[in-house]
Design a protein around this motif. Sequence first.
Motif, PDB file in Angstrom:
ATOM      1  N   ILE A   1      36.348  35.337  30.393  1.00  0.00           N
ATOM      2  CA  ILE A   1      37.090  34.613  29.704  1.00  0.00           C
ATOM      3  C   ILE A   1      36.491  33.078  30.037  1.00  0.00           C
ATOM      4  CG2 ILE A   1      39.420  34.098  29.238  1.00  0.00           C
ATOM      5  CD1 ILE A   1      40.142  36.645  30.308  1.00  0.00           C
ATOM      6  N   PRO A   2      36.133  32.502  29.058  1.00  0.00           N
ATOM      7  CA  PRO A   2      35.684  31.085  29.282  1.00  0.00           C
ATOM      8  C   PRO A   2      36.734  30.138  30.184  1.00  0.00           C
ATOM      9  CG  PRO A   2      35.304  31.631  26.878  1.00  0.00           C
ATOM     10  CD  PRO A   2      36.242  32.787  27.610  1.00  0.00           C
ATOM     11  N   GLU A   3      37.920  30.174  30.011  1.00  0.00           N
ATOM     12  CA  GLU A   3      38.799  29.276  30.692  1.00  0.00           C
ATOM     13  C   GLU A   3      38.998  29.879  32.104  1.00  0.00           C
ATOM     14  OE1 GLU A   3      39.572  29.059  26.409  1.00  0.00           O
ATOM     15  OE2 GLU A   3      39.601  30.863  27.748  1.00  0.00           O
ATOM     16  N   LEU A   4      38.839  31.230  32.352  1.00  0.00           N
ATOM     17  CA  LEU A   4      39.140  31.729  33.601  1.00  0.00           C
ATOM     18  C   LEU A   4      37.936  32.284  34.462  1.00  0.00           C
ATOM     19  CD1 LEU A   4      42.192  34.221  32.414  1.00  0.00           C
ATOM     20  CD2 LEU A   4      42.262  31.744  33.747  1.00  0.00           C
ATOM     21  N   GLY A   5      36.787  32.390  33.982  1.00  0.00           N
ATOM     22  CA  GLY A   5      35.684  32.965  34.331  1.00  0.00           C
ATOM     23  C   GLY A   5      35.460  34.495  34.280  1.00  0.00           C
ATOM     24  N   THR A   6      34.493  34.996  35.085  1.00  0.00           N
ATOM     25  CA  THR A   6      34.491  36.635  34.882  1.00  0.00           C
ATOM     26  C   THR A   6      35.449  37.120  35.906  1.00  0.00           C
ATOM     27  OG1 THR A   6      32.044  36.149  34.393  1.00  0.00           O
ATOM     28  CG2 THR A   6      32.870  38.183  35.132  1.00  0.00           C
ATOM     29  N   ILE A   7      35.875  38.266  35.497  1.00  0.00           N
ATOM     30  CA  ILE A   7      37.149  38.985  36.243  1.00  0.00           C
ATOM     31  C   ILE A   7      36.635  40.268  36.373  1.00  0.00           C
ATOM     32  CG2 ILE A   7      39.413  39.861  36.405  1.00  0.00           C
ATOM     33  CD1 ILE A   7      40.280  37.110  34.472  1.00  0.00           C
ATOM     34  N   THR A   8      36.388  40.771  37.440  1.00  0.00           N
ATOM     35  CA  THR A   8      35.932  42.152  37.739  1.00  0.00           C
ATOM     36  C   THR A   8      36.971  43.065  38.436  1.00  0.00           C
ATOM     37  OG1 THR A   8      33.658  41.061  38.424  1.00  0.00           O
ATOM     38  CG2 THR A   8      34.294  43.530  38.997  1.00  0.00           C
ATOM     39  N   ALA A   9      36.867  44.334  37.765  1.00  0.00           N
ATOM     40  CA  ALA A   9      38.057  45.330  38.077  1.00  0.00           C
ATOM     41  C   ALA A   9      37.497  45.830  39.398  1.00  0.00           C
ATOM     42  CB  ALA A   9      37.922  46.366  36.956  1.00  0.00           C
TER      43      ALA A   9
END
Length: 109
Positions: free
Chosen positions: A45-53
């Motif tokens: 997400i551009p605003e939040l970065g990469t979020i990994t499960a």
Amino acid sequence: MERPLLQAIQEQNASPVLLVDEVDRADEAFEAFLLELLSDSQISIPELGTITAKHPPLVVLTSNRSRELSDALKRRCFYHWIEYPSLEKEMKIVRPGFRILPKSWNGRS
């Protein structure tokens, strides 16, 4: 406000189960988003970065085949066609939720 996909991959205790209904009606941008989730268990997400499960999600996709899904998406899925139920089977499924229907009602009228 967090969207369902973001909420699901942030689950800390177990693999989340996601149902993406009628994926064939989604646009190509969502399909690319979904590919990242399926292949890498993460979303960018551009605003939040990469979020990994923490736990890889279990994803169930449904499709009405209104458009062809990309080969990349199909390679990451197990495909199973489910036939339409017969009227008798459909009545066995529906009838318990409609206790006010007369037992003689067969769904044809």
